[in-house]
Scaffold this motif. Structure first.
Motif, PDB file in Angstrom:
ATOM      1  N   GLY A 167       1.275  -1.512   0.204  1.00  0.00           N
ATOM      2  CA  GLY A 167       0.071   0.056  -0.193  1.00  0.00           C
ATOM      3  C   GLY A 167       0.972   1.272  -0.001  1.00  0.00           C
ATOM      4  O   GLY A 167       0.110   2.372  -0.109  1.00  0.00           O
ATOM      5  N   SER A 168       2.066   0.777  -0.013  1.00  0.00           N
ATOM      6  CA  SER A 168       2.884   2.171  -0.249  1.00  0.00           C
ATOM      7  C   SER A 168       4.174   1.840  -1.424  1.00  0.00           C
ATOM      8  O   SER A 168       3.195   2.113  -2.149  1.00  0.00           O
ATOM      9  N   LYS A 169       5.035   1.071  -1.666  1.00  0.00           N
ATOM     10  CA  LYS A 169       5.375   0.734  -2.805  1.00  0.00           C
ATOM     11  C   LYS A 169       5.882  -0.942  -3.031  1.00  0.00           C
ATOM     12  O   LYS A 169       6.538  -1.010  -3.976  1.00  0.00           O
ATOM     13  N   THR A 235      -5.701  -2.727   5.298  1.00  0.00           N
ATOM     14  CA  THR A 235      -6.160  -0.699   5.979  1.00  0.00           C
ATOM     15  C   THR A 235      -5.267  -0.382   5.138  1.00  0.00           C
ATOM     16  O   THR A 235      -4.227  -0.095   3.462  1.00  0.00           O
ATOM     17  N   LEU A 236      -5.912   0.791   5.215  1.00  0.00           N
ATOM     18  CA  LEU A 236      -5.352   2.541   4.136  1.00  0.00           C
ATOM     19  C   LEU A 236      -3.773   2.588   4.858  1.00  0.00           C
ATOM     20  O   LEU A 236      -3.915   1.829   5.851  1.00  0.00           O
ATOM     21  N   ARG A 237      -3.647   3.191   3.949  1.00  0.00           N
ATOM     22  CA  ARG A 237      -2.564   3.987   4.126  1.00  0.00           C
ATOM     23  C   ARG A 237      -1.874   5.648   4.036  1.00  0.00           C
ATOM     24  O   ARG A 237      -2.675   6.008   3.491  1.00  0.00           O
ATOM     25  N   ALA A 238      -1.134   5.465   5.405  1.00  0.00           N
ATOM     26  CA  ALA A 238      -0.954   7.223   5.481  1.00  0.00           C
ATOM     27  C   ALA A 238      -0.318   7.316   4.492  1.00  0.00           C
ATOM     28  O   ALA A 238       1.318   8.063   4.344  1.00  0.00           O
ATOM     29  N   ARG A 239      -0.252   7.363   2.583  1.00  0.00           N
ATOM     30  CA  ARG A 239       0.819   8.239   2.066  1.00  0.00           C
ATOM     31  C   ARG A 239      -0.586   9.698   1.760  1.00  0.00           C
ATOM     32  O   ARG A 239      -1.844   9.780   1.485  1.00  0.00           O
ATOM     33  N   ALA A 260       1.617   1.328 -10.971  1.00  0.00           N
ATOM     34  CA  ALA A 260       0.923   1.429 -11.479  1.00  0.00           C
ATOM     35  C   ALA A 260       0.019  -0.143 -11.410  1.00  0.00           C
ATOM     36  O   ALA A 260      -1.548   0.596 -10.776  1.00  0.00           O
ATOM     37  N   GLN A 261       0.009  -0.665 -11.758  1.00  0.00           N
ATOM     38  CA  GLN A 261      -0.773  -2.134 -12.512  1.00  0.00           C
ATOM     39  C   GLN A 261      -1.223  -2.866 -10.601  1.00  0.00           C
ATOM     40  O   GLN A 261      -1.959  -3.072 -10.731  1.00  0.00           O
ATOM     41  N   LEU A 262      -0.189  -2.858  -9.584  1.00  0.00           N
ATOM     42  CA  LEU A 262      -0.500  -2.969  -8.537  1.00  0.00           C
ATOM     43  C   LEU A 262      -0.478  -1.555  -7.483  1.00  0.00           C
ATOM     44  O   LEU A 262      -0.006  -1.633  -6.072  1.00  0.00           O
ATOM     45  N   ALA A 263      -1.754  -1.297  -7.938  1.00  0.00           N
ATOM     46  CA  ALA A 263      -1.817   0.428  -6.340  1.00  0.00           C
ATOM     47  C   ALA A 263      -3.010   0.441  -6.931  1.00  0.00           C
ATOM     48  O   ALA A 263      -4.062   0.527  -7.967  1.00  0.00           O
ATOM     49  N   PHE A 264      -3.868   0.293  -5.774  1.00  0.00           N
ATOM     50  CA  PHE A 264      -5.362   0.066  -5.042  1.00  0.00           C
ATOM     51  C   PHE A 264      -6.039   0.822  -4.486  1.00  0.00           C
ATOM     52  O   PHE A 264      -5.235   1.294  -3.339  1.00  0.00           O
TER      53      PHE A 264
END
Length: 291
Positions: A167-169, A235-239, A260-264
């Motif tokens: 959820g970050s990088k 969880t959501l991330r603080a990004r 981008a393919q694995l950013a949700f």
């Protein structure tokens, strides 16, 4: 008037629903609460019986971000808490056991982090985690390559691994294990990281030393330590954006060519859950013994 909602018979106070938490996308606190409430069916089993560390960011990721491990002041009496061992002596932590507790915790604006053991058996690791962290210019695409190698290596020991985005990088690999302490799980995870570096020296590093990490994937094995926590699935991330730590299929890992393919984002999760269910539900099946 502070809005109050009733969740499964509990009264939960909600605050500042219009507040924009993620200025980059305009995502509000109300949307954050809606996301957690609608994802609860998949998220709650991953929180259940695990002491929660809250990474709080009440003014969004650009504001103050702080870790809360002890039970926060003002916690309702109906929220389950447990005494857990800590190096500085036992301390009381929150367990998010039900939807009402999840909504209450989400209202604090929380990234959820959990240990690799359950409160009933703090001396036994029941999860193995490998956190694949890319040092720029490496990206999650490089993490995928390492993840596929580790998946095969774990399978050779009879351990089935599952992947989620950090959820970050980066990427997290999770497996259900049994029969070992956190120390044993850490030693085993470290041995895998060392082996991965030996197999892919140009791609992998197993030591945390910053200077070694640019352009490589750090296989962080240290989160298996009893005191350490890892971002909980969903969880959501603080990004900058409200990225989700989202379970992914091995096909998605294999075919990943751009980050981008694995950013949700939160809006992606309902359709994914409809298509796949919880991709990490096999973690609740009987576990393989720790080698």
């Amino acid at each position: 008037m502070t809005p109050m909602t009733e969740v499964e018979g509990r009264r939960v106070v909600l605050s500042n629903l219009e507040k924009v938490l993620y200025p980059a996308t305009g995502f509000t606190k109300g949307e954050l609460l809606h996301y957690y409430a609608t994802t609860a069916g998949a998220l709650l089993p991953h929180l259940r019986d695990r002491a929660v560390s809250f990474l709080r960011y009440p003014d969004g990721p650009d504001g103050q971000v702080f870790f809360a491990k002890n039970v926060p002041p003002g916690t309702p009496e109906w929220v389950t808490t447990a005494e857990v061992p800590r190096s500085e002596g036992p301390s009381r932590m929150v367990l998010v056991q039900d939807l009402a507790s999840l909504v209450w915790a989400a209202n604090l604006v929380t990234e959820f982090h959990t240990h690799q053991w359950r409160v009933q058996a703090p001396e036994e690791a029941d999860r193995l985690v490998l956190d694949l962290d890319p040092g720029p210019p490496a990206t999650v695409v490089h993490c995928c390559e390492v993840a596929l190698w580790l998946r095969e290596r774990l399978a050779a020991d009879g351990i089935e691994a599952y992947a989620k985005t950090a959820g970050s990088k980066g990427l997290h690999l999770l497996a259900a294990v049994r029969g070992g302490s956190s120390e044993r799980a850490s030693e085993y995870a470290r041995s895998l990281a060392v082996e991965a570096e030996r197999a892919m020296p140009r791609l992998v590093v197993h030591r945390m030393t910053r200077s070694l990490r640019p352009g490589k994937v750090f296989v962080d094995w240290s989160q298996n330590a009893a005191r350490k926590t890892t971002a909980t699935p969903y969880t959501l991330r603080a990004r900058e954006e409200p990225l989700v730590s989202a379970p992914v299929t091995w096909e998605e890992v294999e075919s990943c060519h751009t980050p981008a393919q694995l950013a949700f984002l939160p809006a992606d999760m309902a359709p994914r859950l409809q298509d796949h269910g919880d991709l990490l539900s096999p973690l609740f099946a009987p576990a393989a013994p720790l080698p």
